[in-house]
Write an enzyme that holds these catalytic residues in place. Structure first.
Site, short mmCIF file in Angstrom:
data_model
loop_
_atom_site.label_atom_id
_atom_site.label_comp_id
_atom_site.label_asym_id
_atom_site.label_seq_id
_atom_site.Cartn_x
_atom_site.Cartn_y
_atom_site.Cartn_z
N ASP A 21 0.85 -1.21 0.16
CA ASP A 21 0.01 -0.19 0.05
C ASP A 21 0.92 1.16 0.04
O ASP A 21 1.70 1.47 0.88
CB ASP A 21 -0.96 -0.12 1.19
CG ASP A 21 -1.77 1.18 1.45
OD1 ASP A 21 -1.88 1.84 0.47
OD2 ASP A 21 -2.13 1.52 2.60
N ASN A 23 -0.36 4.37 0.00
CA ASN A 23 -0.90 5.85 0.47
C ASN A 23 -1.55 5.63 1.45
O ASN A 23 -2.48 6.66 1.81
CB ASN A 23 -1.93 6.41 -0.88
CG ASN A 23 -3.01 5.49 -1.02
OD1 ASN A 23 -3.20 4.32 -0.53
ND2 ASN A 23 -4.05 5.88 -1.76
N ASP A 25 -4.07 3.99 2.84
CA ASP A 25 -5.58 3.44 2.75
C ASP A 25 -5.86 2.17 3.06
O ASP A 25 -6.93 1.52 3.22
CB ASP A 25 -6.40 4.01 1.40
CG ASP A 25 -6.15 3.02 0.52
OD1 ASP A 25 -5.05 2.28 0.58
OD2 ASP A 25 -6.56 3.23 -0.59
N ASP A 29 -1.53 -1.18 -3.85
CA ASP A 29 -1.98 -0.68 -5.03
C ASP A 29 -0.76 -0.60 -6.12
O ASP A 29 0.31 -1.13 -5.50
CB ASP A 29 -2.23 0.90 -4.76
CG ASP A 29 -1.40 1.71 -3.87
OD1 ASP A 29 -0.26 1.57 -4.08
OD2 ASP A 29 -1.74 1.92 -2.64
N ASP A 98 -5.40 -10.48 -15.37
CA ASP A 98 -6.37 -11.52 -15.13
C ASP A 98 -7.69 -11.18 -15.91
O ASP A 98 -7.88 -9.99 -16.04
CB ASP A 98 -6.75 -11.21 -13.50
CG ASP A 98 -6.92 -12.62 -13.12
OD1 ASP A 98 -7.77 -13.61 -13.71
OD2 ASP A 98 -6.33 -12.93 -11.98
N ASP A 201 -9.64 -16.28 -15.99
CA ASP A 201 -10.30 -16.98 -14.88
C ASP A 201 -11.36 -17.83 -15.40
O ASP A 201 -12.27 -17.48 -16.08
CB ASP A 201 -10.86 -15.60 -14.31
CG ASP A 201 -11.56 -15.78 -13.00
OD1 ASP A 201 -10.80 -16.11 -11.95
OD2 ASP A 201 -12.68 -15.76 -12.79
N GLU A 260 -7.31 -20.83 -16.17
CA GLU A 260 -7.63 -21.53 -14.79
C GLU A 260 -8.83 -22.53 -15.14
O GLU A 260 -9.87 -21.99 -15.13
CB GLU A 260 -8.30 -20.57 -13.94
CG GLU A 260 -8.53 -21.04 -12.43
CD GLU A 260 -9.63 -20.58 -11.61
OE1 GLU A 260 -9.37 -20.62 -10.28
OE2 GLU A 260 -10.30 -19.83 -12.06
N HIS A 332 -4.17 -17.23 -4.61
CA HIS A 332 -5.22 -16.33 -3.82
C HIS A 332 -6.32 -17.17 -3.32
O HIS A 332 -7.32 -16.88 -2.54
CB HIS A 332 -5.59 -15.10 -4.55
CG HIS A 332 -6.19 -15.45 -5.66
ND1 HIS A 332 -5.84 -16.03 -6.90
CD2 HIS A 332 -7.61 -15.12 -5.94
CE1 HIS A 332 -6.80 -16.28 -7.67
NE2 HIS A 332 -7.85 -15.60 -7.34
C1 GLC Z 1 -11.65 -17.82 -9.84
C2 GLC Z 1 -10.64 -16.91 -9.07
C3 GLC Z 1 -11.45 -16.71 -7.83
C4 GLC Z 1 -12.70 -16.12 -8.10
C5 GLC Z 1 -13.46 -16.68 -9.13
C6 GLC Z 1 -14.85 -15.96 -9.71
O1 GLC Z 1 -11.59 -19.13 -9.43
O2 GLC Z 1 -9.19 -17.42 -8.82
O3 GLC Z 1 -10.70 -16.01 -6.93
O4 GLC Z 1 -13.38 -15.74 -6.92
O5 GLC Z 1 -12.89 -17.17 -10.25
O6 GLC Z 1 -14.04 -14.93 -10.44
CA CA Z 2 -3.40 2.11 -1.25
#
Ligand code: GLC
Ligand code: CA
Length: 558
Positions: A21, A23, A25, A29, A98, A201, A260, A332
């Site tokens: 981060d 700034n 908040d 970013d 993404d 995705d 994915e 993630h």
């Molecule tokens: C993928 C992403 C996940 C998201 C899902 C819907 O699985 O990695 O984080 O919640 O798609 O977009």
């Molecule tokens: Ca920030």
């Protein structure tokens, strides 16, 4: 084999909200990322995957996009993005974005127009379908985030719209050529800006059966069936759509793509990432797929090294017949691997090093997830109020419904929650581990004073320095070729918590041993030791590998 530019490279996933981060908040970013590019370069990273930074109401942390061509205010501006891209390129790295196009956000202008006029042209970009006469929705599929995949359209009796994820993430209708064209224009716009490709995705979900027949209920007991099963059932319908996308966008431009893609079956692998496949690569999710067979966190079995090993071996062997997978241990959506797969007394730096050794020499493109290189373990969530992910709340309720006490539910969700990998990146010993001057949007890892980059940088035996060492080995001139293009084969493993494999081509053979068990094992191997950690002894052409230890050996074949 035709060698592509990305073979032999190292990729790194940034989850922007939690990286740095700039700034105060409390939200990471783009400027924050720019300030840390030297760190990534020094680690040995070649390709950066940026999780979504577009305009979004952040219902699913940016995986619900309201404007695909603008940067969300919390992340910065388009100028910041251009600066990031040019800095990345100046440091001779690549940047992939993404691409979230199975669905958009319910706040997207197209969906707002569609809601107002479901039978008009915008409505055709989504799935608006009439329900049954008894008032039930068109089918019985359950969304990934819980509840029906259908949401009622206000003001239109009997009409529902489809969302495989949250109700704020309406699915896009890929069978409408006009919708496809809109998506392709957007993709080309980003490619024209100079990005190097996409992580695509949840993409297998775009295949739909337009009669919406539903499926026999699964074992959750609510009469519904997980929509992921429909996606797997319709998998053969996806390649035609995906190749159409490729041919209109990244294909002719030679950009890199990694899908994915859950729910693949052996028959379509070639179409997905083989020679004429839709993508350059796909993530290997075999471990996850072996694990996730159950309908909720409450029913998951205990994860183990055996699961990690068998899943990777199965995935590697399938990939050998097809193309080049992208290998992961964390992302993630997944928990921190050290705490997840390893026994209690290896949930530490040593365990992280052994796991890194097992992971980084697999065949394919390794994606390191931010913080993995620090050996980050599971964050202690002390109460449900510390969770942030929408799925954490659904799963917590499901645990209670299935008879868990509040304490057990908290423990179970803490182990599996996607929040685990989303806690802030740990930079130094200053306030909030140097992540933010303000209040971070999600709690910090409890061991931040010990696990951070600056402390580990000074310790030659740290996990961070171990990652650097392994990456350097993977890219060393005499081994690079074998790691990049060599074959994979499992080696006999003397224990369920032992993982051994070899990589080889005509010139070299490399063997990787990772002992996660409490026992020592002696293996016949007289090749030269390339690198080792823990308790390793050589004797009479054999290698003794102690508990929590790993070794890599190599020999020339010609
Ligand atoms: C993928 C992403 C996940 C998201 C899902 C819907 O699985 O990695 O984080 O919640 O798609 O977009
Ligand atoms: Ca920030």
């Amino acid at each position: 084999m035709q060698k592509k530019w990305w073979y032999g490279k190292i990729a790194y996933q940034i989850y922007p909200r939690s990286f740095k981060d700039s700034n105060g908040d409390g939200i990471g970013d783009l400027k924050g990322i720019i300030s840390k590019l030297d760190y990534l370069k020094d680690l040995g990273v070649d390709i950066i995957w940026l999780s979504p930074v577009y305009v979004s109401p952040q219902i699913d942390n940016g995986y619900d996009i309201a404007d695909y061509r603008s940067i969300g205010k919390e992340f910065g501006s388009m100028d910041d993005f251009k600066e990031l891209l040019s800095e990345v390129h100046a440091k001779d790295m690549k940047l992939i974005m993404d691409l979230v196009v199975n669905h958009c956000s319910s706040e997207h202008e197209l969906f707002r127009k569609a809601l107002a006029d479901p039978y008009g042209p915008e409505g055709q970009c989504f799935y608006f379908v009439k329900g049954h006469e008894d008032g039930t929705p068109p089918d019985n599929l359950r969304s990934y985030f819980g509840g029906s995949v259908w949401e009622k359209v206000t003001g239109f009796e009997d009409l529902w719209y489809l969302h495989y994820f949250a109700k704020e993430q309406p699915d896009l209708n890929w069978y409408n050529p006009a919708l496809r064209q809109r998506v392709y224009d957007m993709m080309n716009w980003w490619l024209d800006l100079g990005i190097d490709g996409f992580r695509v995705d949840a993409i297998m979900n775009i295949a739909k059966d337009l009669t919406f027949p539903g499926l026999a209920p699964d074992d959750e007991g609510d009469g519904m069936c997980a929509c992921g099963r429909m996606t797997a059932k319709l998998a053969d319908k996806a390649p035609a759509l995906l190749k159409d996308m490729r041919d209109h966008t990244y294909g002719p431009r030679g950009a890199f793509t990694v899908g994915e893609a859950f729910g693949l079956n052996p028959e379509i692998l070639n179409d997905i990432y083989g020679k004429d496949g839709a993508f350059s690569s796909v993530f290997d999710f075999t471990v996850r797929e072996l694990f996730e067979k159950k309908p909720g966190y409450y029913a998951y079995e205990k994860p183990s090294v055996k699961l990690y090993r068998d899943g990777n071996f199965k995935g590697q062997e399938l990939a050998m017949k097809t193309g080049m997978v992208s290998v992961i241990t964390e992302n993630h959506d997944e928990p921190r691997a050290v705490s997840f797969y390893l026994r209690k007394d290896l949930q530490n730096a040593q365990g992280a090093k052994v796991l890194a050794t097992a992971f980084l020499f697999l065949r394919g493109l390794p994606f390191i997830y931010q913080g993995q290189e620090l050996g980050m373990t599971k964050t202690d969530f002390n109460e449900p109020g510390e969770f942030r992910d929408l799925l954490s709340f659904t799963e917590y309720q499901k645990c209670l419904k299935h008879g868990f006490s509040k304490k057990q539910a908290l423990e179970c969700v803490s182990l599996h929650t996607r929040d685990q990998s989303r806690t802030p990146m740990l930079w130094d010993k200053s306030k909030n581990a140097g992540f933010s001057d303000g209040t971070p949007w999600i709690r910090l890892h409890q061991d931040w004073k010990k696990l951070n980059v600056s402390v580990q940088g000074e310790d030659p035996d740290s996990v961070l320095n171990w990652y650097k060492t392994l990456i350097r080995i993977r890219k060393s001139p005499d081994l690079e070729e074998c790691f990049a293009c060599g074959a994979f084969a499992p080696l006999p493993c003397p224990d369920d918590s032992f993982m051994a494999y070899r990589r080889y081509d005509e010139k070299k053979e490399i063997r990787v041993y990772a002992n996660f068990s409490e026992k020592s094992f002696t293996i016949k191997d007289d090749a030269a030791l390339i690198v080792s950690t823990g308790d390793i002894t050589r004797k009479d052409g054999s290698l003794m590998i102690g508990p929590g230890s790993a070794a890599v050996t190599g020999r020339d074949l010609k």
